[in-house]
Design an enzyme around this catalytic site. Structure first.
Site, PDB file in Angstrom:
ATOM      1  CG  LEU A  20      -1.649  -1.286   1.594  1.00 60.40           C
ATOM      2  CD1 LEU A  20      -2.503  -1.075   2.839  1.00 60.40           C
ATOM      3  CD2 LEU A  20      -2.491  -1.774   0.423  1.00 60.40           C
ATOM      4  N   PRO A  57     -43.408  13.641  39.957  1.00 66.25           N
ATOM      5  CG  PRO A  57     -42.301  12.722  41.801  1.00 66.25           C
ATOM      6  CD  PRO A  57     -42.159  13.766  40.740  1.00 66.25           C
ATOM      7  N   GLY A  58     -46.810  12.719  40.457  1.00 66.16           N
ATOM      8  CA  GLY A  58     -48.173  13.223  40.540  1.00 66.16           C
ATOM      9  C   GLY A  58     -48.654  13.980  39.324  1.00 66.16           C
ATOM     10  CE  LYS A  89       0.231   5.254  -6.465  1.00 70.85           C
ATOM     11  NZ  LYS A  89       0.418   4.246  -5.386  1.00 70.85           N
ATOM     12  CG  ASN A 111     -11.024  10.832  -5.792  1.00 65.90           C
ATOM     13  OD1 ASN A 111      -9.855  11.206  -5.733  1.00 65.90           O
ATOM     14  ND2 ASN A 111     -11.812  11.155  -6.805  1.00 65.90           N
ATOM     15  CE1 TYR A 157       0.261   9.047  -6.596  1.00 70.83           C
ATOM     16  CE2 TYR A 157      -1.754   9.386  -7.867  1.00 70.83           C
ATOM     17  CZ  TYR A 157      -1.088   8.775  -6.817  1.00 70.83           C
ATOM     18  OH  TYR A 157      -1.748   7.898  -5.988  1.00 70.83           O
TER      19      TYR A 157
END
Length: 369
Positions: A53, A281-282, A107, A132, A103
């Site tokens: 890689l 409560p209530g 490659k 990408n 590049y």
């Protein structure tokens, strides 16, 4: 199995190594630009599979393209030949290999080396011309525009869009890993002489920016991105990985009074909304009915009594609920209903409604149970 991973500290390498370990592969030789080159001698002698890689895509000068994308590949293959090791080699190349730029040329040179190596030794070779990539652990201003947009938008920084209509071909890191693991098992997805990741996504640059901006806005409008769209789902996961560590949390608007509070949590256009109701409560809340809106109540703490009455009847139906035993109570249409805190602590109820609240059309009619 001994697996050699070059470029082990990079975006793709870190994700691959993490998933290899998830799958039970523990003998992983990690090689990166910080590694002593002498380690490559040992690794190429003992490895059973190579994920190559390592590469250079943002050098300080153009000469580094050939050094990183051709030179290291040449060194790796020469060492494998030296040791008579015919371990399969997977090489990550780029769609740029088809273009005449420094590049892409470097490659393509790396690809040709591996093709020649395969022809000479018979060792299996898998060459992936990747589009990408995006996903967690990628670097802004380096790996992909997705990383840059996610990083900047999450921090309120500007992004640059020269041409919003440029079409991007994106590939998610998890889809790459699935394909690489198939290659590890000798079952790569082939297209002519190259291997491919079968799942990719196309989106225009402007649409990508708007979508990522909507992720940031979802914290204020409480919307959930469309998880049925595969690209949106993957981009949202990527965006969250770029949140600053001091901004993982965000506040909700609590509508509070002496009775307790009511807080909207999530909104979706297709699946309604989720809210959290706290009653002292209530206290009794509700005493209303709906034509079409329906709800589900889930008491997660405290003790309550949910009461129903069909508005055309005098009969009252009651359900006792408690955080000690989680159960969902459906709230049918046409029934006025209420929830009473009959305990001594706060009653906390998670409420789902099949539609988001619309003040222009609330579909809520107050009638005592």
């Amino acid at each position: 199995m001994n697996i050699l991973v070059t470029g082990a500290k990079g975006f793709l390498g870190k994700n691959l190594i993490a998933e290899l370990r998830n799958r039970g592969y523990n003998n992983i030789y990690e090689f990166s630009r910080e590694s002593d080159i002498s380690l490559l001698e040992k690794y190429t002698k003992e490895c059973d599979f190579v994920f190559h890689l390592a590469g250079v895509n943002r050098p300080k000068n153009e000469n580094e393209y050939m050094e990183g994308n051709f030179g290291l590949t040449s060194q790796l293959l020469e060492l494998l030949k030296k040791h008579g090791n015919k371990a399969p080699v997977l090489l990550t190349s780029s769609v740029q290999a088809e273009k005449d730029n420094p590049y892409g040329i470097s490659k393509k040179a790396g690809e040709d080396l591996l093709f020649n190596y395969h022809n000479e030794t018979g060792a299996k070779s898998y060459i992936y011309r990747l589009p990408n990539l995006f996903g967690k652990w990628s670097k802004p201003n380096y790996n992909t525009v997705v990383a840059t947009f996610c990083h900047n938008i999450a921090r309120g920084l500007d992004i640059q869009i020269n041409n919003p209509d440029i079409e991007l071909n994106l590939c998610y890191i998890d889809d790459v890993l699935e394909e690489f693991l198939r290659a590890l098992e000798g079952k790569p997805t082939m297209h002519e002489d190259f291997c491919v990741v079968p799942v990719t996504h196309n989106i225009k640059l402007g649409e990508l920016a708007n979508l990522i901006k909507s992720f940031k806005e979802s914290r204020t409008n409480l919307s959930i991105p469309n998880m049925e769209d595969a690209l949106t789902k993957k981009l949202y996961s990527t965006y969250l990985s770029f949140l600053p560590e001091d901004q993982f949390s965000y506040n909700l608007k609590m509508n509070s009074d002496n009775r307790g509070s009511f807080t909207e949590f999530l909104r979706t256009p297709e699946r309604g909304q989720v809210s959290v109701n706290v009653s002292k409560p209530g206290i009794t809340k509700g005493n209303h009915w709906h034509h079409t809106k329906n709800e589900k109540f889930l008491v997660v703490s405290g003790e309550g009594l949910i009461r129903f009455r069909n508005i055309n009847s005098e009969e009252i139906v009651e359900y006792k609920v408690s955080g000690e035993k989680l159960q969902v109570v459906d709230i049918p249409t046409g029934y006025t209903h209420s929830i009473v805190n009959v305990g001594e602590t706060d009653l906390v109820t998670v409420m789902w409604a099949n539609e988001c609240f619309d003040p222009e059309k609330p579909d809520t009619y107050f009638v005592e149970v």
